[in-house]
Design an enzyme around this catalytic site. Sequence first.
Site, short mmCIF file in Angstrom:
data_model
loop_
_atom_site.label_atom_id
_atom_site.label_comp_id
_atom_site.label_asym_id
_atom_site.label_seq_id
_atom_site.Cartn_x
_atom_site.Cartn_y
_atom_site.Cartn_z
N LYS A 54 0.84 -1.21 0.00
CA LYS A 54 0.00 0.00 0.00
C LYS A 54 0.88 1.25 0.00
O LYS A 54 0.63 2.20 -0.76
CB LYS A 54 -0.92 0.01 1.23
CG LYS A 54 -2.10 -0.93 1.09
CD LYS A 54 -2.85 -1.15 2.40
CE LYS A 54 -3.91 -2.23 2.20
NZ LYS A 54 -4.52 -2.71 3.44
N GLN A 98 -4.86 -1.20 9.62
CA GLN A 98 -4.78 -2.55 9.06
C GLN A 98 -5.42 -3.56 10.01
O GLN A 98 -5.06 -3.61 11.19
CB GLN A 98 -3.31 -2.90 8.78
CG GLN A 98 -3.10 -4.23 8.11
CD GLN A 98 -3.64 -4.26 6.67
OE1 GLN A 98 -3.45 -3.34 5.91
NE2 GLN A 98 -4.33 -5.33 6.34
N ASP A 121 -11.32 3.07 4.12
CA ASP A 121 -11.74 1.66 4.05
C ASP A 121 -13.27 1.56 4.00
O ASP A 121 -13.81 0.49 3.66
CB ASP A 121 -11.23 0.89 5.28
CG ASP A 121 -10.11 -0.07 4.95
OD1 ASP A 121 -9.93 -0.38 3.75
OD2 ASP A 121 -9.42 -0.52 5.88
#
Length: 300
Positions: A54, A98, A121
């Site tokens: 990422k 994460q 997200d």
Amino acid sequence: MGARIIDGKAFAAELRGQVADHVARLGAEHGIIPGLAVVLVGEDPASQVYVRSKGRMTVEVGMNSYEHRLEPDTSEADLLALIARLNADPKVHGILVQLPLPGHLDEDLVINAIDPAKDVDGFHVSNVGLLGTGQKSMVPCTPLGCLMMLRAHHGSLSGMEAVVIGRSNIVGKPMAQLLLGDSCTVTIAHSRTRDLPDVVRRADIVVAAVGRPEMVPGDWIKPGATVIDVGINRIDAPENGAGKTRLVGDCHYDSCAEIAGAITPVPGGVGPMTIACLLANTVTACCRANNVPEPEGLTA
Ligand code: NDP
């Protein structure tokens, strides 16, 4: 093999190219550089790989990447304090924590501490509610990537029968919402669904997000249907040598590809689109934060 392969790698490369163009324009016309902060707690090897890629791709499209690697025993208070700092930082337009988090941390509490406008997200309850009510939201990356590929392949999805296998908050449920938003007739199947093969057989679009290697065989697929395989499962591959493994999806690729009209491979299907959509969401969040018109085609 009859099915057309939906090449997620190529789609993702194209989307990253669009993101890079918009990033360049934001810099040239407004003096803004979008910034994505990624927070990793602990040393889970798979998470470390994801966070690294990422970060690399964020920089490749011209955005700023801020990585925060915290010790596995980081307290909830310290993590929440970091999120509060990132929420307040005008250089940070997207925040991703994460998952999974170590067991002593409350994932819901942590995710809901992120400013919904920076929740790239799309997991914050506010964004879930906005998506569910058809309002402008941050859309979860994996289902967004699936939707983009489906739209590119079919044009309109209106009136199609879609079956989503899996009801997780990160894939199954938001995928179903997006398909409903595009006027599909949507069924969500899960581990308690009766007669799953018959349910899947009526689908024009099958999205498999289960986490069980090659669970969906070709004879569950309606001839000509589109199969989107979200699953990423590592299995033993002794045929490649002792101790070797390989990645497979939730669908049995060869038998499904015989029957389907189109199919995403694993690897090289949904996976690459997920990170590309994360970058797209960061640009979207940056434009919204700065009252700059949002680029077309980067969100649902
Ligand atoms: P979860 O484990 O959270 O959810 C799995 C879902 O599958 C559950 O709803 C479960 O039902 C359902 N399920 C389990 N067994 C069966 C069965 N035998 N029949 C029907 N349904 C079943 O998984 P995720 O949604 O997080 O992920 C799914 C897969 O997608 C995984 O392989 C994961 O690695 C992959 N993934 C890939 C991404 C990508 O970028 N390509 C991103 C995210 C995930 P129930 O609710 O009843 O238990």
